[in-house]
Enzyme design. Sequence first.
Site, PDB file in Angstrom:
ATOM      1  CB  THR A 179      -0.882  -0.001   1.269  1.00  0.00           C
ATOM      2  OG1 THR A 179      -1.694  -1.175   1.256  1.00  0.00           O
ATOM      3  CG2 THR A 179      -1.795   1.224   1.328  1.00  0.00           C
TER       4      THR A 179
ATOM      5  CB  THR B 108       6.510   3.485  -3.382  1.00  0.00           C
ATOM      6  OG1 THR B 108       6.874   4.607  -2.572  1.00  0.00           O
ATOM      7  CG2 THR B 108       7.706   3.052  -4.212  1.00  0.00           C
TER       8      THR B 108
ATOM      9  CB  ALA C  58       9.630   0.781   3.973  1.00  0.00           C
TER      10      ALA C  58
ATOM     11  CE  LYS D  35       4.999  -2.240   4.838  1.00  0.00           C
ATOM     12  NZ  LYS D  35       4.692  -1.026   4.024  1.00  0.00           N
TER      13      LYS D  35
ATOM     14  CD  GLU E 107       1.341  -1.792   4.458  1.00  0.00           C
ATOM     15  OE1 GLU E 107       1.139  -0.977   3.553  1.00  0.00           O
ATOM     16  OE2 GLU E 107       1.959  -1.499   5.492  1.00  0.00           O
TER      17      GLU E 107
ATOM     18  CE  LYS F  88       9.426   6.963   2.049  1.00  0.00           C
ATOM     19  NZ  LYS F  88       8.563   6.022   1.417  1.00  0.00           N
TER      20      LYS F  88
END
Length: 219
Positions: free
Chosen positions: A28, A31, A83, A94, A103, A121
């Site tokens: 989700t 990205t 992430a 996350k 997830e 990230k």
Amino acid sequence: MDQDQKKSAAAEAALAYVEVGDVVGVGTGTTVNHFIDFLGRAKGRIDGAVASSEASAERLSRLGIRLLDLNHLADVPLYVDGADEATSAGYLIKGGGGALTREKIVASASRKFVCVMDNSKLVKMLGAFPLPVEVIPMARSLVGRRLVAYGGLPEFREGFESDNGNVVLDARNLPLSNPHEMEKKINNIPGVVENGIFAERRADILLISGENGVECLET
Ligand code: 5RP
């Protein structure tokens, strides 16, 4: 290259891990939305997808990708997700989008977890990003107090309800030098459904997009 272009480049690189006939677990976020769009163009190659959120399910089905129920599958060969933070060893935070529980379920059911991200990230140690914790609504205060006792500064995510009908606390300041230990400790608080530390099931492969292309780290 702006951040969204980097996200798109990382997402496109994940397509190389999709094999003919695969069931693909889909995470989700922004990205992953790029990944879903790329997957739409390759949908003839896959058997279908398992979505980790209502939002991803909707995007997948809009593109004509067959949605599969995890309960009907013995195996998910590949999971692709983003992430909020990642270490080079594949430990993640996350849940910025609040989909952490589903997830983690799909990630845990998968054989290979490919994490796609832009290079902002990547961190040396987890913890600058507030840790999302999904909580049964009646346990909100209890869980908040326990997180304070663990050194955290939890904040109620106002106006948010997870796909599972729960609330989310975002906890800053928790000591995460041992992510395995904190993942278990938080999940042991009554009322916690799941927390956003991915240590027990960390990423196997990080695809990190920067100015000079996409770097692949095997963890
Ligand atoms: C959602 C997530 C996302 O993977 C995470 O928030 C990253 O999102 P984005 O790709 O939009 O930066 O964990 O629950």
